[in-house]
Write a protein that holds these residues in place. Structure first.
Motif, short mmCIF file in Angstrom:
data_model
loop_
_atom_site.label_atom_id
_atom_site.label_comp_id
_atom_site.label_asym_id
_atom_site.label_seq_id
_atom_site.Cartn_x
_atom_site.Cartn_y
_atom_site.Cartn_z
N ARG A 1 13.80 7.17 6.76
CA ARG A 1 12.82 7.07 7.84
C ARG A 1 11.63 6.21 7.48
N LEU A 2 11.57 5.76 6.25
CA LEU A 2 10.41 5.01 5.78
C LEU A 2 10.59 3.51 6.00
N ARG A 3 9.54 2.87 6.46
CA ARG A 3 9.54 1.42 6.68
C ARG A 3 9.12 0.76 5.37
N ALA A 4 10.10 0.50 4.54
CA ALA A 4 9.83 -0.07 3.23
C ALA A 4 11.07 -0.81 2.73
N LEU B 1 2.30 8.81 8.75
CA LEU B 1 1.15 8.19 8.08
C LEU B 1 1.60 7.15 7.06
N ALA B 2 2.69 7.44 6.36
CA ALA B 2 3.20 6.48 5.38
C ALA B 2 3.57 5.17 6.05
N ASN B 3 4.12 5.24 7.25
CA ASN B 3 4.54 4.03 7.97
C ASN B 3 3.41 3.36 8.73
N ALA B 4 2.25 4.00 8.80
CA ALA B 4 1.14 3.47 9.58
C ALA B 4 0.35 2.45 8.76
N THR B 5 1.01 1.40 8.35
CA THR B 5 0.39 0.35 7.55
C THR B 5 1.04 -0.98 7.90
N SER B 6 0.31 -2.05 7.70
CA SER B 6 0.90 -3.37 7.95
C SER B 6 1.83 -3.78 6.82
N TYR B 7 1.71 -3.09 5.67
CA TYR B 7 2.58 -3.38 4.54
C TYR B 7 3.90 -2.63 4.66
N GLY B 8 4.86 -3.00 3.82
CA GLY B 8 6.14 -2.30 3.80
C GLY B 8 6.94 -2.69 2.57
N LEU B 9 6.37 -2.44 1.38
CA LEU B 9 7.04 -2.89 0.17
C LEU B 9 7.89 -1.77 -0.45
N ALA B 10 7.27 -0.72 -0.96
CA ALA B 10 8.03 0.34 -1.62
C ALA B 10 7.46 1.70 -1.25
N SER B 11 8.15 2.74 -1.69
CA SER B 11 7.74 4.11 -1.36
C SER B 11 8.40 5.07 -2.34
N THR B 12 7.90 6.31 -2.34
CA THR B 12 8.43 7.34 -3.23
C THR B 12 8.51 8.65 -2.46
N VAL B 13 9.58 9.40 -2.70
CA VAL B 13 9.77 10.70 -2.05
C VAL B 13 10.12 11.73 -3.10
N LYS C 1 0.89 -1.17 0.00
CA LYS C 1 0.00 0.00 0.00
C LYS C 1 0.92 1.21 0.00
N ASP C 2 1.63 1.36 -1.10
CA ASP C 2 2.81 2.22 -1.14
C ASP C 2 2.46 3.71 -1.17
N ALA C 3 3.25 4.45 -0.43
CA ALA C 3 3.02 5.88 -0.26
C ALA C 3 4.00 6.71 -1.08
N LEU C 4 3.54 7.87 -1.50
CA LEU C 4 4.37 8.89 -2.14
C LEU C 4 4.28 10.15 -1.30
N VAL D 1 -5.24 11.20 -1.88
CA VAL D 1 -4.35 12.32 -1.60
C VAL D 1 -4.75 12.91 -0.26
N ARG D 2 -3.80 12.96 0.63
CA ARG D 2 -4.04 13.48 1.99
C ARG D 2 -3.12 14.68 2.22
N THR D 3 -3.68 15.76 2.75
CA THR D 3 -2.90 16.94 3.08
C THR D 3 -2.30 16.77 4.47
N VAL D 4 -1.01 17.08 4.60
CA VAL D 4 -0.33 16.99 5.90
C VAL D 4 0.31 18.33 6.23
N ASP D 5 0.54 18.57 7.51
CA ASP D 5 1.14 19.83 7.94
C ASP D 5 2.66 19.81 7.90
N SER D 6 3.25 18.61 7.81
CA SER D 6 4.71 18.53 7.81
C SER D 6 5.15 17.20 7.21
N VAL D 7 6.42 17.13 6.87
CA VAL D 7 6.99 15.86 6.40
C VAL D 7 6.95 14.83 7.51
N ASP D 8 7.14 15.27 8.75
CA ASP D 8 7.08 14.34 9.88
C ASP D 8 5.72 13.63 9.92
#
Length: 512
Positions: free
Chosen positions: A427-430, A403-415, A263-266, A391-398
């Motif tokens: 810092r990403l669990r992927a 939120l990106a790490n708040a998943t049971s999955y941990g395959l890939a990610s994009t920054v 459930k990969d995050a960008l 698409v979720r709006t966040v107040d900071s990268v932190d």
């Protein structure tokens, strides 16, 4: 590529009929074009007896294949790649018909496959060569080495979304390491799998047929492969099925390599190139009909860039349509999951800035972008595997990282960040991260690939992929005896132990 199709109802009915056959209700496995339900090929379903025969033939062929040196196996693998290249048009057309992806996308999948075959063939010697190990002062009269041995026969169960590239990450690396392979393609892409394996033997007619063989069928055939006595089982598919694979293999203590969903995050940081991020998000979420385990499904964008990013994303997708920019959903039942996730997101307050209720027109699904989706909705928590994104709006990268790490999955990610990409990625669990691009790691053969958590474990590709399909053999050879210092002997004397105690006290007894 534009498709001419039957009605959605007809295609859905044909697809459901094909799924029934694929599920093992018949002795025949029927492969169909997901766009119109037309039959591509028909195969006999392999049961436990046929699977056992295939493994036995692979076991016989293993002596010949492992007996080749690295150079010999390299020649065979490169001839295989050459054959696939020379027949690229035929193979990509078959992939288009059976999987549904456009010809250009099918060709790009073949390109990545060829790159990995070549990398495995060219690097097996340097990664798996015998190496010496320091014996240490207490064993200085010994020479120590680690040698990598082939496992024997590797079973591979492949997926349908990338029917060449993904299983090849196990197949080519297993072969390069000296193993033979029994490959069960997905029941949705059996013809592509059979073509891939037969190409090896057409390119290498001197090789025994068991070096790379296929067995055909659905879950029961896969279960039979797990219980067949293979020396390792590599699986790519859903997390629930991965757990069943592990349970089956546990009966015989067969080691497994499991690559499951994501459930990969960008993350779009406040110093990101907004246009580039939107372009990457559109491709990463929608290409291959969104049927990509490392595709973009969740996007977290800092508030200061939110409006610009959403507008840019909508522009990128303005002319992107299923049946033209990409193909149909390969599996008819997946359309229902995509529809359910979209409707669930709406029920949780999400708004569609791209697409809507008319986007799902089976077997096609047009792009859907959902904003302000509740994090507890299925569209955020569960793998959708369709051309949708939240698409979720966040107040900071932190907050984005949390939120990106708040998943049971941990395959890939994009920054996307001009100056902080590496910092955020660490810092990403992927298992993999692409910075200022999407899916960059997939094209670099030397990088290992795999996940954590519900996304599985073990690695394919790169040096780690070669090592995953070999076993270390540790060898200690006494070069000469030291009189009076036979520690592993009933002749060991009290004087010897007094010497050893003094040496150990000097070596380990002082804090530094």
């Amino acid at each position: 590529m534009t498709r001419t199709t039957t009605s959605a109802g007809q295609a859905g009915e044909a697809g459901r009929a094909a799924e029934s056959a694929r599920a093992g209700e018949s002795a025949q496995l029927v492969s169909t074009d997901p766009a119109d339900g037309s039959v591509v090929a028909t195969f006999s379903v392999d049961g436990p007896a046929e699977v056992a025969d295939a493994v036995a033939r692979a076991r016989e062929a293993a002596a010949w294949w492992s007996g080749l040196d690295f150079a010999g196996r390299q020649r065979c693998l490169l001839r295989w790649a050459a054959h696939l290249t020379q027949h690229a048009d035929e193979l990509t057309e078959l992939t288009r018909r059976e999987n549904g992806k456009p010809l250009d996308d099918a060709y790009l999948e073949l390109v990545l496959t060829l790159e990995h075959i070549r990398w495995a063939a060219k690097n097996a010697r340097s990664v798996l060569r015998s190496r010496s190990v320091s014996p240490g002062p207490l064993m200085s009269n010994f020479a120590a080495r680690v040698e990598q041995r082939p496992l024997g026969v590797v079973g591979v169960i492949g997926p349908w979304n990338y029917p060449l590239y993904t299983p090849n990450g196990s197949i080519a690396y297993s072969l390069a390491a000296g193993n033979t392979v029994v490959f069960k393609p997905s029941e949705h892409t059996p013809a592509v799998g059979r073509y891939f394996a037969e190409a090896f033997h057409k390119a290498n007619p001197e090789a025994p047929q068991g070096v790379l063989a296929t067995v055909q069928g659905a879950g029961e055939t896969g279960a039979a492969l797990c219980r067949s006595g293979v020396d390792k089982l590599a699986f790519t598919g859903s997390s629930p099925t991965g757990k069943k694979i592990m349970a089956s293999c546990s009966e015989t203590l067969t080691p497994v390599l499991v690559e499951c969903g994501g459930k990969d995050a960008l993350i779009v940081a406040d110093d990101a190139d907004v246009s580039a991020a939107a372009e990457a998000a559109a491709w990463g979420a929608v290409s291959n009909s969104g049927q990509t385990c490392v595709g973009v499904e969740r996007i977290y964008v800092v508030r200061s860039l939110r409006e610009r990013f959403v507008e840019a994303l909508a522009r990128e997708l303005r002319d992107v349509r299923a049946g033209d920019s990409y193909g149909p959903m390969t599996v008819p039942s997946q359309v229902d999951i995509v529809r359910e996730h979209i409707e669930d997101a709406w029920s949780h307050g999400a708004k569609a800035v791209v697409g809507g209720s008319d986007s799902v027109r089976a077997p096609f699904v047009d792009p859907v972008v959902l904003v302000d989706t509740d994090e507890d909705s299925a569209a955020v928590r569960e793998e959708t595997f369709g051309p949708t994104m939240t698409v979720r709006t966040v107040d900071s990268v932190d907050e984005a990282v949390e939120l990106a790490n708040a998943t049971s999955y941990g395959l890939a990610s994009t920054v996307f960040s001009r100056n902080r990409g590496m910092e955020i990625a660490r810092r990403l669990r992927a298992g993999a991260t692409s910075i200022n691009s999407v899916l960059g790691f997939a094209g670099i053969a030397g990088l290992p690939f795999g996940g954590v958590g519900e996304s599985g474990f073990g690695r394919i590709h790169g040096s780690e992929g070669l090592l995953a399909f070999s076993r270390p053999h540790s060898i200690a050879r006494q070069r000469f005896a030291v009189p009076g210092m036979a520690l592993m002997s009933f002749r060991r004397s009290a004087a010897t132990m007094r010497i050893i105690k003094r040496v150990i006290a000097f070596r380990h007894g002082r804090a530094k």
